[in-house]
Scaffold this motif. Structure first.
Motif, PDB file in Angstrom:
ATOM      1  N   ILE A 562       0.837  -1.200   0.000  1.00 44.85           N
ATOM      2  CA  ILE A 562       0.000   0.000   0.000  1.00 44.85           C
ATOM      3  C   ILE A 562       0.874   1.253   0.000  1.00 44.85           C
ATOM      4  CG2 ILE A 562      -1.630   1.361   1.370  1.00 44.85           C
ATOM      5  CD1 ILE A 562      -2.919  -1.215   2.263  1.00 44.85           C
ATOM      6  N   GLU A 563       1.865   1.265   0.875  1.00 54.62           N
ATOM      7  CA  GLU A 563       2.740   2.438   0.984  1.00 54.62           C
ATOM      8  C   GLU A 563       3.492   2.678  -0.310  1.00 54.62           C
ATOM      9  OE1 GLU A 563       2.718   4.508   3.405  1.00 54.62           O
ATOM     10  OE2 GLU A 563       1.486   3.367   4.797  1.00 54.62           O
ATOM     11  N   SER A 566       0.936   3.695  -3.221  1.00 50.31           N
ATOM     12  CA  SER A 566       0.338   5.009  -2.981  1.00 50.31           C
ATOM     13  C   SER A 566       1.369   6.118  -3.157  1.00 50.31           C
ATOM     14  CB  SER A 566      -0.300   5.075  -1.588  1.00 50.31           C
ATOM     15  OG  SER A 566       0.641   4.772  -0.583  1.00 50.31           O
ATOM     16  N   SER A 570       0.815   8.921  -5.988  1.00 52.81           N
ATOM     17  CA  SER A 570       0.684  10.298  -5.487  1.00 52.81           C
ATOM     18  C   SER A 570       1.528  11.280  -6.282  1.00 52.81           C
ATOM     19  CB  SER A 570       1.065  10.360  -4.008  1.00 52.81           C
ATOM     20  OG  SER A 570       2.449  10.134  -3.824  1.00 52.81           O
ATOM     21  N   MET A 582      -2.860  10.898  -0.153  1.00 55.84           N
ATOM     22  CA  MET A 582      -2.346   9.620   0.333  1.00 55.84           C
ATOM     23  C   MET A 582      -3.471   8.805   0.978  1.00 55.84           C
ATOM     24  SD  MET A 582       0.769   9.206  -0.541  1.00 55.84           S
ATOM     25  CE  MET A 582       1.394   7.935   0.552  1.00 55.84           C
ATOM     26  N   LEU A 585      -5.694   7.481  -1.847  1.00 54.98           N
ATOM     27  CA  LEU A 585      -5.046   6.414  -2.613  1.00 54.98           C
ATOM     28  C   LEU A 585      -4.948   5.121  -1.812  1.00 54.98           C
ATOM     29  CD1 LEU A 585      -2.258   8.438  -4.454  1.00 54.98           C
ATOM     30  CD2 LEU A 585      -4.201   7.271  -5.501  1.00 54.98           C
ATOM     31  N   LYS A 586      -4.679   5.241  -0.537  1.00 55.92           N
ATOM     32  CA  LYS A 586      -4.620   4.031   0.296  1.00 55.92           C
ATOM     33  C   LYS A 586      -5.956   3.287   0.255  1.00 55.92           C
ATOM     34  CE  LYS A 586      -1.185   5.454   3.765  1.00 55.92           C
ATOM     35  NZ  LYS A 586      -0.997   5.786   5.204  1.00 55.92           N
ATOM     36  N   LEU A 589      -6.500   1.713  -3.088  1.00 50.74           N
ATOM     37  CA  LEU A 589      -5.675   0.510  -3.225  1.00 50.74           C
ATOM     38  C   LEU A 589      -6.306  -0.678  -2.501  1.00 50.74           C
ATOM     39  CD1 LEU A 589      -2.189   2.164  -2.840  1.00 50.74           C
ATOM     40  CD2 LEU A 589      -2.739   0.503  -4.625  1.00 50.74           C
ATOM     41  N   ALA A 627      -9.408   4.510  -7.855  1.00 51.28           N
ATOM     42  CA  ALA A 627      -8.773   5.788  -7.509  1.00 51.28           C
ATOM     43  C   ALA A 627      -9.480   6.954  -8.184  1.00 51.28           C
ATOM     44  CB  ALA A 627      -7.294   5.757  -7.900  1.00 51.28           C
TER      45      ALA A 627
END
Length: 963
Positions: A562-563, A566, A570, A582, A585-586, A589, A627
């Motif tokens: 995820i990190e 994202s 971003s 963020m 987007l998380k 995802l 998204a």
């Protein structure tokens, strides 16, 4: 101040008031005053010793005092409120003007005629812009036509653009109506609206429907009965006088739209507070027992189902809330069996028997009640049915509820019910639930509710335009969703939103009982008791992670993934400058991760497996849609899913055309062209091909895809018949989608032509690639350095670069045909969202610019892959190579010079792409100016997703190698 103790004290005091009234057997209700019902009450005349008297002069005075300076009467929560209030008030004033000798009211003011004229003008203006299709208030399709008829009898004819549509709805609503329905012994919701049948029924024959003097708890219906019955009914008069004194009008002349509402208020308050963590002890055990005993005895006395007050027509909503309340108290004497027997119609639960349209919130409440039963497995079939209905409604965007205007109200109920559903399933108490519900649909819906709830929160922590009650809905939604394990990576964001919402509520505590007009009856009403209840619940509801087994935890997506993703997304221009990007987007995802297993399950249903071309595109597809859907007004989940499938098929079609047809039919493309034209029905079909098309259309292509394609398509040397087998399934899936079949013939024809253009563009690309490859071989060009332009420019194009990129190349992207397909999804059946010549022209211009931009971005990002596979790229056209030299020296390639040439060409290509973007944005703006409201919002999603694919190509080539 100890906030917790204060909450307990306030909740206990609120519940004590209700329990006390319940204990005294006193009818009560907290619906706000309704001008509509007050107007009907003001028209009641009683004959007293030969003198005709207005029964409720204070109600008529209320009408006079509340007329707005514009001429109409108040709109509470929606425009239809003002229409109904104004029509009923005009009718009342005209009736009073006709009865000057009737006593009880002071003489009419001298400007009464002017009042009437202003009211008519306001009403006519309002009706001119009234969207009949968008209205969904209970019974409006019989109430408004009746009022129009009554006003017409008073020589006030009113016509408006939506009158034919309204008349059609009225005929449909009353198609099966016969006065005998009302004359018979069986109760019906029509009793609640007898005022709609003035001149159509004999009111003397409906007296038996009175319950404690009321016609199903409706002051307006009861007043109409008193007005039109041939003999006076003292019980009805007594009822109306009781409502006048004990309702929210407190003797001022104002009547609510329903009274009493004892069962409704007791069950809603008790179940809401208990679910939010208030214990029976904290609410006062004596008071709780008093209410519980009342509910038990009432349900048993009424054979297992109850209405919104004692003796009134039973409904699933109040019955479910009563059963839920008792279950939360550990009382199991009341079974849901009669609830099921009476209201389960085999697809969903009716609120009332023979209901015209289902209620989303009522089905949530029934589901929640069944899930709180000690042995929910006994009701697995009903739980599955209700869950399926709610999932289908959500997937198709049908979230608008019949009983509450706020979209957060049904979202809150659905969240609470679905979290409870997963909990009971995870504890193996509902092991037989369909897996597609618990593993796919329910988790996706909960994540979508979470995303939309957080994103719709205002900066001050509120929801619903600073409404305390709606803010409470938002907080309660998030406290329920905090526990879902697949949202663990955004729990800090959820907690932040909860705390922000609670801070808003704490700062506005004095407004908890200042309710908004969001509840729906004939007109919308405010409910101060429920507003206070939900605020108390929101402040007290526990926030816990829940104890889930691996069955549920398996839905989680790794935090590192995820990190990483994202962070990448971003930086893409479409998202880079967005607020809270963020967080958004998380959640996108996580949502995309929940869609991915379903997409993988159907990955090879149409196009055969080809392990050599396995790329990363499949993981990106759901994310691009989730998204972008989070950027604006969300579209329905069904449309998202359909477009995810189309996106996957487009990638696979691209692979198949290059890796199969491009390899095995490179020197014999003519028959493939004819095949495509025939399958797309843009050339005459032979009898055998028509037979094959019919056979394919009968496949199960509309939910998911097809059964897996047979292994013949995986042959090392596929035949033309194998190609037909695959392409016919692809074409049939696209052209026989239910939304496509429901589109106008012209739209279906355009889709077939654009689909053919998409596939034929691949044939043209194969031919161009072949010529370009031969040119490279003839020139002795090596391809060992694919990052460099180790080939000369394309010397044999059939036209200019401009022609190519706007036609063949644009068609090759799949954007034009996908655009038409998407327009079918967002259009109403039988219509096109692009109706006028301006709509169609601008839509096509937008589509072409979008396709061109996407191709240019694609080429910019896939140069290395195109060099390795000898695919024609924009940079290979002569226009990009003029004046740049050939990059050679006498000793061979000049690496630095070649890199400089490549950089300059890429710079030119990017400049052209941005030029196309300027045209695209202008086309979006102009199209938004001419199309009907909402169309451009929905179309923006397609534009953003297509644009995003191009931007991803610039940042990272997500295509697959086909050679």
């Amino acid at each position: 101040m100890d906030v917790g103790n204060t909450l307990l004290t306030e909740a206990s005091a609120l519940f004590e008031r209700l329990a006390t009234d319940c204990g005294y057997g006193k009818p009560f209700g907290s619906f706000s005053v309704s001008i509509y019902d007050s107007a009907w009450a003001s028209m009641v005349i009683k004959d007293v010793d030969g003198n005709r008297q207005w029964l409720f002069p204070e109600s008529f005075q209320l009408l006079l005092d509340s007329q707005l300076k514009e001429g109409g009467w108040q709109e509470y929560g929606s425009g239809i409120d003002g229409i109904l209030n104004t029509m009923a008030s005009l009718l009342a004033i005209v009736k009073h003007r006709k009865e000057p000798s009737c006593k009880g009211c002071p003489p009419l003011p001298c400007h009464t005629n002017a009042r009437i004229s202003r009211g008519i003008s306001w009403l006519e203006h309002k009706l001119q812009s009234w969207d009949v299709d968008a209205s969904d208030h209970v019974g409006f399709e019989i109430l408004i036509p009746s009022l129009l008829d009554l006003l017409r009898r008073e020589e006030i004819p009113i016509d408006f653009p939506g009158s034919e549509k309204l008349a059609s709805l009225n005929l449909k609503k009353l198609a099966r109506f016969n006065p005998d329905i009302l004359y018979g012994p069986v109760g019906t919701t029509l009793v609640h609206s007898l005022e709609a049948f003035v001149g159509k029924i004999d009111f003397d024959k409906v007296r038996h429907h009175l319950v404690d003097g009321s016609m199903m708890g409706s002051p307006a219906s009861t007043a109409a009965y008193l007005i039109h019955a041939s003999s006076w009914d003292t019980t009805a008069e007594k009822y109306l006088r009781s409502v006048l004194q004990h309702g929210q009008g407190n003797g001022s002349g104002g009547f609510p739209s329903a009274f009493p509402t004892t069962n409704f208020e007791l069950t809603w308050v008790l179940s809401t507070l208990l679910e939010a963590g208030f214990s029976a002890n904290s609410l006062g055990m004596e008071n709780v027992e008093k209410v519980a005993n009342y509910l038990e005895s009432t349900i048993l006395a009424e054979a297992g189902t109850i209405g919104f007050s004692y003796g009134l027509l039973a409904d699933a909503d109040d019955t479910a809330k009563a059963i839920l309340s008792l279950s939360l108290l550990g009382k199991t004497s009341v079974s849901p069996d009669q609830l099921i027997a009476k209201f389960d119609n085999g697809v969903y639960f009716d609120t009332y028997v023979e209901e015209s349209n289902p209620s989303f919130s009522a089905n949530c409440n029934v589901l929640n009640a069944l899930l709180h039963h000690p042995l929910p497995s006994q009701y697995t079939a009903q739980i599955s049915r209700a869950t399926e209905f709610l999932c289908n409604a959500w997937y198709h965007g049908v979230l608008k509820d019949k009983w509450n205007l706020s979209p957060l109200y049904p979202a809150m109920l659905l969240s609470q019910a679905f979290v409870q559903l997963l909990f009971r399933w995870d504890q193996e108490e509902l092991a037989d639930l369909p897996m597609h519900l618990v593993r796919h649909r329910v988790p996706i819906i909960l994540l979508q509710i979470l995303t939309r709830t957080i994103q719709s929160q205002s900066a001050d922590g509120s929801w619903g335009e600073t409404s305390c009650e709606v803010t409470a809905y938002g907080v309660l939604t998030l406290t329920a969703l905090y526990s879902i394990s697949w949202a663990s990576s955004v729990r800090s964001e959820i907690l932040c939103a909860i705390e922000l919402g609670r801070s808003f509520l704490a700062e506005n505590r004095q407004s908890w009982s200042k309710a908004n007009y969001i509840w729906i009856e004939k007109v919308t009403y405010a409910h101060p008791v429920l507003s206070q209840t939900y605020c108390l619940a929101a402040m007290n509801a526990p926030v816990s992670t829940g104890q889930w087994t691996e069955a549920v935890r398996g839905l989680e997506i790794p935090t590192k993934k995820i990190e990483k993703l994202s962070a990448f997304f971003s930086r893409i221009p479409l998202f880079a400058d967005r607020g809270n990007v963020m967080r958004m987007l998380k959640m996108a995802l996580i949502e995309s991760h929940l869609f991915l297993p379903q997409l993988k399950a159907i990955e090879h249903d149409i196009f055969p497996r080809n392990d050599k071309t396995a790329g990363t595109y499949l993981e990106y597809i759901p994310l691009t849609w989730t998204a972008c859907n989070n950027l604006g007004t969300p579209t329905s989940t069904a449309i998202l899913w359909d477009m995810m499938i189309i996106s996957m098929l487009n990638y696979q079609a691209d692979e198949y055309m290059e890796a199969v047809i491009g390899v095995h039919f490179e020197h014999n493309l003519g028959p493939v062209k004819l095949l495509i034209e025939r399958l797309c029905q843009i050339s005459p079909a032979t009898p055998s091909s028509r037979k094959r098309a019919r056979s394919n259309s009968e496949d199960e292509l509309n939910i998911g895809l097809t059964t897996p394609s047979d292994s013949s398509s995986d042959k090392l040397n596929p035949s033309l018949a194998d190609i037909e087998h695959v392409l016919s399934r692809f074409i049939t899936y696209v052209t026989t989608h239910p939304k496509v079949l429901a589109s106008p013939p012209a739209t279906r024809t355009k889709l077939r032509h654009e689909l053919a253009a998409f596939l034929l563009a691949h044939i043209t690309q194969i031919e161009d690639n072949a010529r370009f490859g031969k040119q490279s071989v003839a020139d002795g060009i090596a391809t060992s350095s694919p990052t460099l332009n180790s080939s000369p420019y394309f010397r044999s194009p059939k036209g200019t670069y401009y022609d190519w990129v706007h036609t063949t190349s644009a068609n090759h992207t799949s954007c034009p045909y996908s655009f038409v397909f998407y327009s079918c999804l967002i259009s109403k059946p039988g219509t096109s969202c692009f109706r006028t010549v301006k709509d169609k022209y601008l839509a096509e211009d937008l589509c072409r610019r979008l396709a061109t931009l996407c191709r240019q971005y694609n080429d910019y990002g896939s140069i290395a892959r195109d060099r390795a596979e000898r695919n024609l790229n924009s940079l290979d056209f002569p226009e990009f190579n003029q004046g740049l030299g050939d990059g050679k020296t006498m000793m061979g390639f000049n690496i630095d010079g070649e890199r400089e040439r490549e950089a300059r060409k890429k710079e030119d290509l990017f400049w052209l792409a941005e030029y196309e973007r300027e045209g695209l944005e202008r086309a979006v703006e102009r199209l938004g100016d001419v199309v009907e409201g909402g169309t451009m919002e929905r179309m923006r999603l397609f534009v953003d997703v297509t644009d995003l694919y191009g931007q991803i190509y610039v940042a990272r080539d997500i295509g697959t190698r086909t050679r």
